[in-house]
Design a protein around this motif. Structure first.
Motif, PDB file in Angstrom:
ATOM      1  N   LEU A   1     -49.889  99.003  50.453  1.00 29.22           N
ATOM      2  CA  LEU A   1     -50.700  98.891  51.633  1.00 29.22           C
ATOM      3  C   LEU A   1     -51.269 100.723  51.351  1.00 29.22           C
ATOM      4  CD1 LEU A   1     -51.116  97.070  54.066  1.00 29.22           C
ATOM      5  CD2 LEU A   1     -51.988  96.681  52.083  1.00 29.22           C
ATOM      6  N   VAL A   2     -50.611 101.182  52.415  1.00 26.21           N
ATOM      7  CA  VAL A   2     -50.455 102.700  52.063  1.00 26.21           C
ATOM      8  C   VAL A   2     -50.620 103.236  50.661  1.00 26.21           C
ATOM      9  CG1 VAL A   2     -49.869 105.137  52.234  1.00 26.21           C
ATOM     10  CG2 VAL A   2     -48.989 103.240  53.670  1.00 26.21           C
TER      11      VAL A   2
ATOM     12  N   TYR B   1     -52.326 102.023  48.506  1.00 30.05           N
ATOM     13  CA  TYR B   1     -53.456 101.360  48.505  1.00 30.05           C
ATOM     14  C   TYR B   1     -54.986 102.769  48.449  1.00 30.05           C
ATOM     15  CZ  TYR B   1     -57.405  98.341  48.606  1.00 30.05           C
ATOM     16  OH  TYR B   1     -59.416  98.087  48.653  1.00 30.05           O
ATOM     17  N   ARG B   2     -55.170 102.738  49.680  1.00 25.08           N
ATOM     18  CA  ARG B   2     -55.651 103.758  50.239  1.00 25.08           C
ATOM     19  C   ARG B   2     -56.271 105.089  49.504  1.00 25.08           C
ATOM     20  NH1 ARG B   2     -58.113 106.447  51.514  1.00 25.08           N
ATOM     21  NH2 ARG B   2     -58.896 107.701  53.603  1.00 25.08           N
TER      22      ARG B   2
ATOM     23  N   SER C   1     -55.828 105.641  47.028  1.00 22.79           N
ATOM     24  CA  SER C   1     -56.497 105.600  45.577  1.00 22.79           C
ATOM     25  C   SER C   1     -55.492 104.616  44.718  1.00 22.79           C
ATOM     26  CB  SER C   1     -56.723 106.374  44.459  1.00 22.79           C
ATOM     27  OG  SER C   1     -57.793 107.218  46.149  1.00 22.79           O
ATOM     28  N   MET C   2     -54.945 104.293  45.380  1.00 24.31           N
ATOM     29  CA  MET C   2     -54.294 103.025  43.730  1.00 24.31           C
ATOM     30  C   MET C   2     -55.128 101.691  43.676  1.00 24.31           C
ATOM     31  SD  MET C   2     -50.578 101.400  43.888  1.00 24.31           S
ATOM     32  CE  MET C   2     -50.701  99.948  45.335  1.00 24.31           C
ATOM     33  N   PRO C   3     -55.240 101.766  42.061  1.00 23.57           N
ATOM     34  CA  PRO C   3     -55.893 100.457  41.791  1.00 23.57           C
ATOM     35  C   PRO C   3     -55.646  99.096  42.599  1.00 23.57           C
ATOM     36  CG  PRO C   3     -55.235 101.597  40.020  1.00 23.57           C
ATOM     37  CD  PRO C   3     -54.294 102.438  41.440  1.00 23.57           C
ATOM     38  N   GLY C   4     -56.833  98.762  42.722  1.00 21.25           N
ATOM     39  CA  GLY C   4     -56.758  97.488  43.476  1.00 21.25           C
ATOM     40  C   GLY C   4     -56.190  96.351  42.928  1.00 21.25           C
TER      41      GLY C   4
ATOM     42  N   LEU D   1     -51.924  95.647  43.947  1.00 19.49           N
ATOM     43  CA  LEU D   1     -51.935  94.855  45.287  1.00 19.49           C
ATOM     44  C   LEU D   1     -51.686  93.232  45.068  1.00 19.49           C
ATOM     45  CD1 LEU D   1     -54.024  96.142  48.545  1.00 19.49           C
ATOM     46  CD2 LEU D   1     -51.612  95.920  47.708  1.00 19.49           C
TER      47      LEU D   1
ATOM     48  N   PHE E   1     -54.771 103.697  63.149  1.00 21.80           N
ATOM     49  CA  PHE E   1     -55.283 103.355  61.824  1.00 21.80           C
ATOM     50  C   PHE E   1     -56.763 103.926  61.836  1.00 21.80           C
ATOM     51  CE2 PHE E   1     -53.578  99.054  60.921  1.00 21.80           C
ATOM     52  CZ  PHE E   1     -52.877  99.794  60.041  1.00 21.80           C
TER      53      PHE E   1
ATOM     54  N   GLU F   1     -57.740 107.579  59.806  1.00 21.53           N
ATOM     55  CA  GLU F   1     -58.891 107.780  58.850  1.00 21.53           C
ATOM     56  C   GLU F   1     -59.406 109.121  58.685  1.00 21.53           C
ATOM     57  OE1 GLU F   1     -59.201 105.849  55.532  1.00 21.53           O
ATOM     58  OE2 GLU F   1     -61.135 107.132  55.646  1.00 21.53           O
TER      59      GLU F   1
ATOM     60  N   TYR G   1     -51.167 106.542  58.298  1.00 26.36           N
ATOM     61  CA  TYR G   1     -51.674 104.704  57.870  1.00 26.36           C
ATOM     62  C   TYR G   1     -50.167 104.072  57.982  1.00 26.36           C
ATOM     63  CZ  TYR G   1     -56.322 104.165  56.555  1.00 26.36           C
ATOM     64  OH  TYR G   1     -57.466 104.139  56.820  1.00 26.36           O
TER      65      TYR G   1
ATOM     66  N   CYS H   1     -49.123 100.539  59.958  1.00 25.10           N
ATOM     67  CA  CYS H   1     -48.505  99.584  58.613  1.00 25.10           C
ATOM     68  C   CYS H   1     -47.629  99.196  59.402  1.00 25.10           C
ATOM     69  CB  CYS H   1     -48.808 100.035  57.515  1.00 25.10           C
ATOM     70  SG  CYS H   1     -50.290  99.843  55.952  1.00 25.10           S
TER      71      CYS H   1
ATOM     72  N   MET I   1     -48.110  96.929  62.759  1.00 26.66           N
ATOM     73  CA  MET I   1     -48.030  95.694  62.502  1.00 26.66           C
ATOM     74  C   MET I   1     -47.735  95.127  61.401  1.00 26.66           C
ATOM     75  SD  MET I   1     -52.205  95.307  59.692  1.00 26.66           S
ATOM     76  CE  MET I   1     -51.528  95.453  57.605  1.00 26.66           C
TER      77      MET I   1
END
Lengths: 422, 619
Positions: A174-175, A177-178, A180-183, A186, A347, A351, A363, A367, A370
């Motif tokens: 998830l981190v 992804y935040r 800019s790893m391509p969605g 995920l 979070f 940000e 993040y 996570c 969470m």
């Protein structure tokens, strides 16, 4: 150095949440050990007394953390990471076998779980790696390096074997992804997990039918563009291949313990006699205890099932039961909501960081909290498989308390500095 | 959409799911709710009575009788009339304090621990009268087992209080409960125990129980333990125990058609009633310390012996199946088996060529050594020959756990090629090095139950059901697939004919003719004399009866009983006669019975008296 101003800029809300959680957490530990009868507060043979000691020592830890400088966290990220990897590897020759896994170092009465340090260290190193402006996580090379940083401690923890803690490391996706790893990475991960659970719950054929129909709908809607058709086919082939290997994973890779837990979760095992006294015993007791709390709970130190020691591992993995029984729906739902507000605050703060280093780290911390909240409370409530990971600040255990405290306060410190001295 | 939104979405969804689930569990679902006067409800377990155990004809072997333990919660012991309680229990004040301290150490102040075990009836009555003066003390029912027949101790097993390690792996048990420790009590623990119920009771501020909660609406009833009917015939079992008195060894009898164990005698044994009640620990350690007799050892299933000549039957059957032998094959015995310098003696006394039937009847070492030799030589290397032989032998249930429902067992031993590789070096041994396997004297080791199973296989001509001890559970037949699957040996039925004829001749004209022939029953069997480095040879017999439609197959081992025909064969014949005819009839047979019962092999004088004295013949 303007240290005084930094003190003032430490986030008051997060500290307030923290103080509230550990005080309430300690009260619950006291309750699991005792009951209406009052005992000396400082009897070191009791868990709650030991926890009090760990709490006192974590005040010291907080002091040290806030005195260290932003730049030092940046500089020492690699060293801390290497130390934690060495400690994880050292478990295999030197660790103590407890419940069939080597997760702990034992020195006399003291125990230490290096996985707690590894969480923090991995978060720091990943943050440092990603803070290099030339690293773009959307490129495979950088992604592979980032995954390597995450993968080494994960593999070592999985080999202990402690699959529960290893699973926690998946939140780093998830981190990424935040950052800019391509969605679709995920999407693939989430899809695979979904296929696995559905295949075990409903059998392979319905899932196969579902997959093919979904793919057909997707392709039909985009029928104008021929190349879309070619894009969906490898996906489908891969998904079907995975679908038919789930049984293999389920039966060969996972052990009986894990299988039972998944079977309980997806309702494959009926709540029968054999269930109650065997594999589902913990869950059944846990639900009874939470459920008996009702709206307002039975009151602090008055949980009859808690006092009667009905739930195994109640001071560690199942501490949520005590809250459910003694504080009722109001207390336990209140805790869940407060805890998620606390995470949301992390979070929100993360940000707003103006350096990538502290953003990534923030993040990761959010996570971690969470997944620990959702898995731990979800397990006690029977909507997550039984994965023994602690509820931060509430479960008994020095390593976990220190790990989470350090994790949180490093973020609070980074946040207070905002990279000004960088 | 900004990527950070995903985090808030996941967090909200997760939180919503948890809160919704909490709402369901705590507010909606009534099952989980125990409301009302919340501080004053305790959940008490109610224990069902343990299942009884019967023999195959419905005779009661194990029953229950009640007794009570006194348990204490030390944290609640306030204002107890200590003097009165000490008087009732016959304790001194210091002893009282010491016991209370031990309770705290064992289970903390706030949990129940056993304060005094197994009160006498008078103590129970006086405690109940004055119980209001003893807050924190309770009576806990502790059902004891009782054994009307005082027999079959090893089969039935015993129960005992669960220990801390057991509790760790069995979360549904509580301290102070009993569980099976050995025998049927252990293997069928779940069946016999039943399922405890839960009773919710209201208590007052002083922790006294004032009544049931919500009229018992949430209580669950305990489910009583189910009764077990064993396959044992208690008459036969007790008769066997009588015959084996003052001897070491064992008898196992099986019904060939079903694999049901009719009797499983091990000697020396003990009275199961010894392991019940206040003297249990004392008696148990006395039995444990008896290293000469080892009464706790179940020789029937854990004693291993070289099977001796009884194993020649297996050699013969494998030989026939592998075509190195047929009913017309003959070998001539020259007082033994000779190949070059290699020699095994034989006392069969035959001259000239003899066939399989005769070889069994006279137990010719030479004949079976030849058959075994041919079996091993057939293959390219002795290792391959040995492995092929071993596969057949294992098909008879040798060399591995049989998979019975008895709580222990051992594998016995059938050597494989790696065994000889270690002994002699790889490829440096040949068939002759292993030849004594063929006559049951080599490295081969078997348990009495394995030998009885072999006899059952021969009675059935090639198949068996795994021997088992439980016939019915809660009145329904034992449907464990382990015991209802026919197991085959891989030997064709026709090959059994000459072997069985030979076994019949063992009794009518062979080694056991004077001691083991029964007037009206055609017994078939084979004696064995197992060489034994520790003393006189063991006397062994394996057989079945009658020859047509056999109803009983059995094996008898009498340690240090010299020849098979001296002790094991007559004891086996008496067991068969007792089982089929119900009693020993003729005076001649009665004389043999008397000699067997009175025979004492456990003292040197007894051994000399009963072993060296010539046998009177009634032939």
């Amino acid at each position: 150095m303007g240290n005084a101003s930094v003190w003032r800029r430490l986030d008051g809300w997060l500290i307030l949440f923290y103080a509230f959680f550990i005080c309430w957490g300690w009260a619950n530990l006291y309750s699991t050990a005792l009951g209406e009868r009052h005992a000396p507060l400082f009897d070191l043979s009791e868990n709650y007394a030991k926890q009090l000691l760990w709490m006192g020592l974590s005040a010291l830890l907080i002091l040290v953390i806030t005195l260290l400088k932003y730049i030092e966290y940046y500089q020492f990220a690699g060293v801390v990471y290497l130390i934690s990897i060495a400690l994880l590897a050292g478990l295999f020759p030197f660790g103590r076998h407890i419940h069939g896994a080597v997760s702990w170092y034992a020195l006399g009465p003291l125990r230490f779980q290096p996985a707690e340090l590894a969480k923090l260290a991995t978060a720091l190193l990943l943050a440092r790696y990603l803070s290099d402006p030339s690293v773009e996580i959307s490129r495979p090379k950088a992604l592979i390096r980032a995954l390597l940083i995450i993968g080494v401690p994960t593999a070592l923890i999985a080999a202990q074997p402690d699959l529960g803690t290893a699973l926690v490391f998946s939140i780093f996706l998830l981190v990424l992804y935040r950052e800019s790893m391509p969605g679709y990475y995920l999407f693939i991960g989430f899809g695979a997990a979904l296929i696995f659970v559905m295949a075990q719950a409903f059998g392979a054929t319905p899932v196969l039918v579902g997959l093919i129909s979904l793919a057909s709908i997707w392709a039909y809607q985009r029928r104008r563009q021929k190349k879309n058709l070619w894009r969906v086919i490898p996906f489908l082939v891969f998904a079907i291949g995975f679908l038919y290997s789930t049984d293999f994973i389920f039966n060969r890779v996972l052990s009986d313990r894990h299988r039972n837990r998944i079977n309980i979760l997806i309702g494959k095992v009926e709540h029968t006699e054999a269930f109650r006294r065997g594999i589902g015993y913990n869950l059944n007791q846990s639900l009874l205890t939470i459920g008996s709390g009702g709206l307002m709970g039975k009151g602090f130190l008055k949980g009859t099932l808690t006092q009667g020691n009905f739930v195994p591992e109640q001071s560690t993995d199942y501490i949520f039961c005590t809250i459910g029984e003694e504080w009722g729906f109001v207390g336990s739902a209140g805790l869940v909501i407060l805890f998620s507000l606390f995470i949301a605050r992390i979070f929100y703060k993360a940000e707003r960081q103006n350096t990538r280093f502290s953003r990534v780290y923030g993040y990761a911390v959010g996570c971690f909290f969470m997944i620990h909240l959702l898995v731990n409370a979800g397990m006690a409530l029977g909507i997550m498989p039984t994965i023994g990971i602690p509820l931060p600040f509430f479960s008994y255990g020095g390593s976990a308390l220190w790990g989470f405290t350090a994790m949180l306060f490093i973020f609070i410190k980074l946040d207070a500095t905002r990279g000004e001295f960088f | 959409m900004k990527r950070s939104a995903l985090f808030f979405i996941l967090l909200s969804l997760g939180t919503a799911a948890l809160v919704a689930r909490l709402y369901y569990v705590q507010m909606v679902n009534k099952i989980y709710r125990v409301k009302g006067d919340r501080t004053a409800i305790i959940a008490m377990r109610t224990y069902p009575s343990r299942g009884c155990i019967y023999d195959r004809k419905g005779r009661l072997l194990v029953a229950n009788r009640n007794s009570y333990n006194l348990v204490a919660t030390p944290g609640q012991v306030n204002g107890v009339d200590t003097a009165a309680l000490c008087r009732i229990l016959g304790l001194s004040q210091t002893d009282f304090a010491a016991r209370l301290k031990r309770c705290v150490e064992e289970n903390t102040k706030y949990r129940k621990s056993v304060f005094k075990r197994l009160l006498r009836p008078a103590e129970v009555v006086r405690f109940q009268e004055l119980s209001y003066r003893f807050p924190g003390f309770y009576l806990q029912r502790n059902p004891l087992r009782t054994y009307p027949y005082a027999s079959s101790a090893h089969i039935l097993g015993h129960i005992g209080e669960v220990n801390a390690r057991f509790l760790k792996s069995h979360p549904d048990y509580q301290a102070g409960e009993n569980a099976g420790i050995s025998g049927i009590e252990k293997t069928y623990e779940r069946v016999l125990r039943g399922e405890p119920g839960v009773r919710f009771e209201r208590k007052d501020v002083r922790n006294r129980i004032v009544g049931s909660y919500a009229d018992g609406r949430y209580d669950t009833l305990p489910q009583p333990g189910r009764d077990i009917t064993t396959t044992i015939d208690i008459d036969l079992q007790q008769y066997g125990e009588r015959l084996m008195k003052n001897k070491r060894g064992s008898i196992v009898a099986i019904e060939p058609e079903t694999g049901e164990i009719l009797a499983s005698v091990t000697s020396p044994s003990y009275d199961p009633n010894l392991l019940v009640g206040r003297k249990r620990d004392e008696n148990y350690s006395r039995l444990l310390r008896d290293t000469a007799d080892k009464p706790l050892l179940n020789r029937a299933i854990t004693g291993t012996y070289p099977p001796g000549s009884t194993f020649k039957l297996v050699t013969a059957l494998i030989g026939e199946q592998e075509k190195v032998l047929n009913p017309r094959t003959t070998h001539t015995c020259h007082h033994g088996f000779r190949v070059g310098k290699f020699h095994i003696a034989c006392h069969c006394g035959t001259t000239g060529p003899i066939d399989l039937e005769t070889a069994i009847a006279v137990s010719c070492n030479n004949f079976f050594a030849h058959v075994y030799w041919d079996l091993i030589k057939r293959k390219k290397t002795p290792a391959l020959g040995l492995e092929a032989w071993r596969t057949y032998v294992k098909g008879f249930g040798f060399g591995d756990f049989l998979g019975t429902d008895l709580s222990t067992g051992v594998k016995g031993f059938i050597p494989d090629s790696s065994f000889y590789d270690k002994l002699y070096g790889r490829g440096r041994w040949h068939a002759l090095n292993t030849i004594s396997n063929g006559i049951g004297q080599g490295e081969v080791l078997a348990t009495p139950i394995q030998l009885a199973n072999m006899a059952a296989i021969i009675a059935n001509r090639g198949w068996y059901y795994t021997p088992h001890i439980v016939k019915k559970i809660g009145g329904k037949p034992n449907e464990n697939p382990n015991f209802t699957a026919k197991r085959r040996t891989g030997i064709a039925a026709s090959y059994f004919t000459p072997v069985i004829r030979g076994m019949a001749r063992v009794i009518t004209e062979g080694s056991a003719q004077y001691t083991a022939s029964i007037p009206d029953i055609a017994l078939c069997g084979k004696t064995g004399t197992a060489q034994n480095p520790h003393g006189a040879a063991h006397s062994i017999f394996a057989g079945f009866a009658p020859i047509e439609d056999p109803t009983i197959a059995l094996a008898v081992v009498v340690e240090n009983g010299s020849w098979g025909s001296r002790w094991a064969a007559p004891i086996a014949s008496l067991m068969v006669e007792k089982y089929i005819d119900g009693a020993i009839e003729t005076p001649a047979r009665k004389a043999i019975e008397k000699r067997m019962v009175e025979g004492d092999l456990n003292t040197p004088e007894g051994w000399a008296e009963s072993t060296l004295k010539p046998v009177e013949t009634h032939g």
